[in-house]
Design a protein around this motif. Structure first.
Motif, PDB file in Angstrom:
ATOM      1  N   ARG A   2     -12.057  -2.444  -1.948  1.00 53.40           N
ATOM      2  CA  ARG A   2     -11.924  -3.722  -1.278  1.00 53.40           C
ATOM      3  C   ARG A   2     -10.716  -4.523  -1.765  1.00 53.40           C
ATOM      4  NH1 ARG A   2     -16.547  -8.346  -1.200  1.00 53.40           N
ATOM      5  NH2 ARG A   2     -15.550  -9.668   0.344  1.00 53.40           N
ATOM      6  N   GLY A   3     -10.423  -4.445  -3.032  1.00 57.49           N
ATOM      7  CA  GLY A   3      -9.290  -5.188  -3.573  1.00 57.49           C
ATOM      8  C   GLY A   3      -7.948  -4.644  -3.118  1.00 57.49           C
ATOM      9  N   LEU A   4      -7.895  -3.403  -2.647  1.00 57.64           N
ATOM     10  CA  LEU A   4      -6.649  -2.847  -2.128  1.00 57.64           C
ATOM     11  C   LEU A   4      -6.520  -3.067  -0.629  1.00 57.64           C
ATOM     12  CD1 LEU A   4      -6.344   0.543  -4.019  1.00 57.64           C
ATOM     13  CD2 LEU A   4      -5.118  -1.570  -4.440  1.00 57.64           C
ATOM     14  N   ALA A   5      -7.664  -3.027   0.075  1.00 57.27           N
ATOM     15  CA  ALA A   5      -7.617  -3.217   1.522  1.00 57.27           C
ATOM     16  C   ALA A   5      -7.165  -4.635   1.867  1.00 57.27           C
ATOM     17  CB  ALA A   5      -8.983  -2.926   2.130  1.00 57.27           C
ATOM     18  N   VAL A   6      -7.700  -5.609   1.150  1.00 55.60           N
ATOM     19  CA  VAL A   6      -7.293  -7.004   1.291  1.00 55.60           C
ATOM     20  C   VAL A   6      -6.824  -7.460  -0.080  1.00 55.60           C
ATOM     21  CG1 VAL A   6      -8.050  -9.326   1.853  1.00 55.60           C
ATOM     22  CG2 VAL A   6      -9.007  -7.396   3.078  1.00 55.60           C
ATOM     23  N   ARG A   7      -5.600  -7.875  -0.158  1.00 55.22           N
ATOM     24  CA  ARG A   7      -5.060  -8.253  -1.462  1.00 55.22           C
ATOM     25  C   ARG A   7      -5.613  -9.613  -1.868  1.00 55.22           C
ATOM     26  NH1 ARG A   7       1.212  -9.076  -3.352  1.00 55.22           N
ATOM     27  NH2 ARG A   7       0.680 -10.232  -5.209  1.00 55.22           N
ATOM     28  N   TRP A   8      -6.535  -9.585  -2.822  1.00 52.86           N
ATOM     29  CA  TRP A   8      -7.128 -10.814  -3.314  1.00 52.86           C
ATOM     30  C   TRP A   8      -6.346 -11.379  -4.496  1.00 52.86           C
ATOM     31  CZ3 TRP A   8     -10.580 -12.658  -0.133  1.00 52.86           C
ATOM     32  CH2 TRP A   8     -11.323 -11.792   0.630  1.00 52.86           C
ATOM     33  N   SER A   9      -5.657 -10.543  -5.226  1.00 55.80           N
ATOM     34  CA  SER A   9      -4.988 -11.000  -6.446  1.00 55.80           C
ATOM     35  C   SER A   9      -3.685 -11.725  -6.111  1.00 55.80           C
ATOM     36  CB  SER A   9      -4.703  -9.823  -7.373  1.00 55.80           C
ATOM     37  OG  SER A   9      -3.927  -8.864  -6.722  1.00 55.80           O
ATOM     38  N   PHE A  15       1.333  -7.686 -10.343  1.00 53.40           N
ATOM     39  CA  PHE A  15       1.013  -6.703 -11.385  1.00 53.40           C
ATOM     40  C   PHE A  15      -0.492  -6.442 -11.453  1.00 53.40           C
ATOM     41  CE2 PHE A  15       0.922 -10.740 -13.660  1.00 53.40           C
ATOM     42  CZ  PHE A  15      -0.234 -10.633 -14.427  1.00 53.40           C
ATOM     43  N   MET A  16      -1.303  -7.412 -11.058  1.00 49.73           N
ATOM     44  CA  MET A  16      -2.747  -7.189 -10.986  1.00 49.73           C
ATOM     45  C   MET A  16      -3.082  -6.232  -9.847  1.00 49.73           C
ATOM     46  SD  MET A  16      -4.201  -9.000 -13.379  1.00 49.73           S
ATOM     47  CE  MET A  16      -5.829  -9.485 -12.934  1.00 49.73           C
ATOM     48  N   TYR A  17      -2.394  -6.386  -8.734  1.00 50.05           N
ATOM     49  CA  TYR A  17      -2.602  -5.495  -7.588  1.00 50.05           C
ATOM     50  C   TYR A  17      -2.164  -4.070  -7.926  1.00 50.05           C
ATOM     51  CZ  TYR A  17      -2.506  -3.751  -2.816  1.00 50.05           C
ATOM     52  OH  TYR A  17      -2.724  -3.020  -1.690  1.00 50.05           O
ATOM     53  N   VAL A  18      -1.034  -3.944  -8.606  1.00 46.21           N
ATOM     54  CA  VAL A  18      -0.546  -2.625  -9.018  1.00 46.21           C
ATOM     55  C   VAL A  18      -1.531  -1.973  -9.981  1.00 46.21           C
ATOM     56  CG1 VAL A  18       1.276  -1.456 -10.309  1.00 46.21           C
ATOM     57  CG2 VAL A  18       1.869  -3.140  -8.600  1.00 46.21           C
ATOM     58  N   GLY A  19      -2.052  -2.736 -10.909  1.00 42.40           N
ATOM     59  CA  GLY A  19      -3.044  -2.202 -11.847  1.00 42.40           C
ATOM     60  C   GLY A  19      -4.294  -1.739 -11.141  1.00 42.40           C
ATOM     61  N   LEU A  20      -4.749  -2.497 -10.149  1.00 39.62           N
ATOM     62  CA  LEU A  20      -5.919  -2.086  -9.379  1.00 39.62           C
ATOM     63  C   LEU A  20      -5.637  -0.809  -8.593  1.00 39.62           C
ATOM     64  CD1 LEU A  20      -8.795  -2.768  -8.509  1.00 39.62           C
ATOM     65  CD2 LEU A  20      -7.813  -4.099  -6.648  1.00 39.62           C
ATOM     66  N   ALA A  21      -4.427  -0.686  -8.083  1.00 40.52           N
ATOM     67  CA  ALA A  21      -4.069   0.537  -7.353  1.00 40.52           C
ATOM     68  C   ALA A  21      -4.070   1.745  -8.292  1.00 40.52           C
ATOM     69  CB  ALA A  21      -2.704   0.377  -6.694  1.00 40.52           C
ATOM     70  N   TYR A  22      -3.562   1.594  -9.513  1.00 41.00           N
ATOM     71  CA  TYR A  22      -3.582   2.702 -10.460  1.00 41.00           C
ATOM     72  C   TYR A  22      -5.008   3.056 -10.882  1.00 41.00           C
ATOM     73  CZ  TYR A  22       1.467   2.880 -10.948  1.00 41.00           C
ATOM     74  OH  TYR A  22       2.800   3.042 -10.711  1.00 41.00           O
ATOM     75  N   VAL A  23      -5.878   2.062 -11.011  1.00 44.74           N
ATOM     76  CA  VAL A  23      -7.283   2.344 -11.311  1.00 44.74           C
ATOM     77  C   VAL A  23      -7.914   3.128 -10.161  1.00 44.74           C
ATOM     78  CG1 VAL A  23      -9.543   1.258 -11.624  1.00 44.74           C
ATOM     79  CG2 VAL A  23      -7.588   0.434 -12.899  1.00 44.74           C
ATOM     80  N   ALA A  24      -7.572   2.776  -8.929  1.00 42.72           N
ATOM     81  CA  ALA A  24      -8.066   3.525  -7.775  1.00 42.72           C
ATOM     82  C   ALA A  24      -7.528   4.955  -7.789  1.00 42.72           C
ATOM     83  CB  ALA A  24      -7.668   2.818  -6.481  1.00 42.72           C
ATOM     84  N   PHE A  25      -6.253   5.143  -8.168  1.00 44.25           N
ATOM     85  CA  PHE A  25      -5.692   6.492  -8.285  1.00 44.25           C
ATOM     86  C   PHE A  25      -6.482   7.314  -9.289  1.00 44.25           C
ATOM     87  CE2 PHE A  25      -0.978   5.509  -7.056  1.00 44.25           C
ATOM     88  CZ  PHE A  25      -1.406   5.099  -5.815  1.00 44.25           C
ATOM     89  N   ILE A  26      -6.779   6.718 -10.437  1.00 44.69           N
ATOM     90  CA  ILE A  26      -7.527   7.427 -11.484  1.00 44.69           C
ATOM     91  C   ILE A  26      -8.928   7.761 -10.999  1.00 44.69           C
ATOM     92  CG2 ILE A  26      -8.519   7.161 -13.785  1.00 44.69           C
ATOM     93  CD1 ILE A  26      -6.019   5.444 -14.453  1.00 44.69           C
TER      94      ILE A  26
END
Length: 155
Positions: free
Chosen positions: A126-133, A137-148
């Motif tokens: 959800r945090g990647l579909a709609v950018r809440w941050s 850098f918070m959005y990028v970190g969330l994307a890397y967590v999703a990658f992992i």
């Protein structure tokens, strides 16, 4: 009173409001390897090479790069070839210059669905579909967590 611009970094105007772009590099199986984010008013041609540079593993020379028609640009093709990649990018319909595509090489474009499937997987977060941050850098970190998370679900 506002030391920064509104709506956070890497947010740009679109036809329907504000937004951003997320350029993703995936491997043959659809596992995300690297990415680049930018405002929505930045061209995809400027995002492809930084996204390829974000891949943490060594890429052998001659590796094919499959991209869509939004990346159709002769300078981008030259930059990709100079960097050691093989560009597989179909031409747009309104191209007036001679074709630079090889028909045999362009057959690999049918594997583009792997990238679209990975984009669909990332939209489950959800945090990647709609950018809440607010901060990028918070959005990028969330994307890397999703990658992992996507990588760990496969094993």
């Amino acid at each position: 009173l506002h030391p920064r611009k509104k709506r956070g970094d890497d947010v740009g105007k679109t036809k329907v409001g504000k937004g951003m772009k997320l350029e993703i590099v995936v491997d043959r199986s659809g596992l995300p390897l690297g990415m680049e984010i930018a405002a929505a008013n930045v061209s995809e041609n400027e995002l492809l090479l930084p996204a390829l540079d974000d891949v943490p593993i060594e890429v052998p020379p001659g590796t094919p790069v499959v991209a869509d028609k939004g990346h159709d640009s002769d300078p981008l093709r030259d930059d990709l070839e100079q960097a050691g990649y093989t560009p597989i990018i179909p031409h747009r319909k309104n191209r007036v210059k001679p074709s630079r595509n090889d028909g045999r090489r362009l057959r690999r474009y049918k594997h583009r669905w792997l990238v679209e499937r990975t984009n669909a997987w990332l939209h489950c977060y959800r945090g990647l579909a709609v950018r809440w941050s607010y901060y990028s850098f918070m959005y990028v970190g969330l994307a890397y967590v999703a990658f992992i998370h996507l990588a760990l679900k496969r094993f």
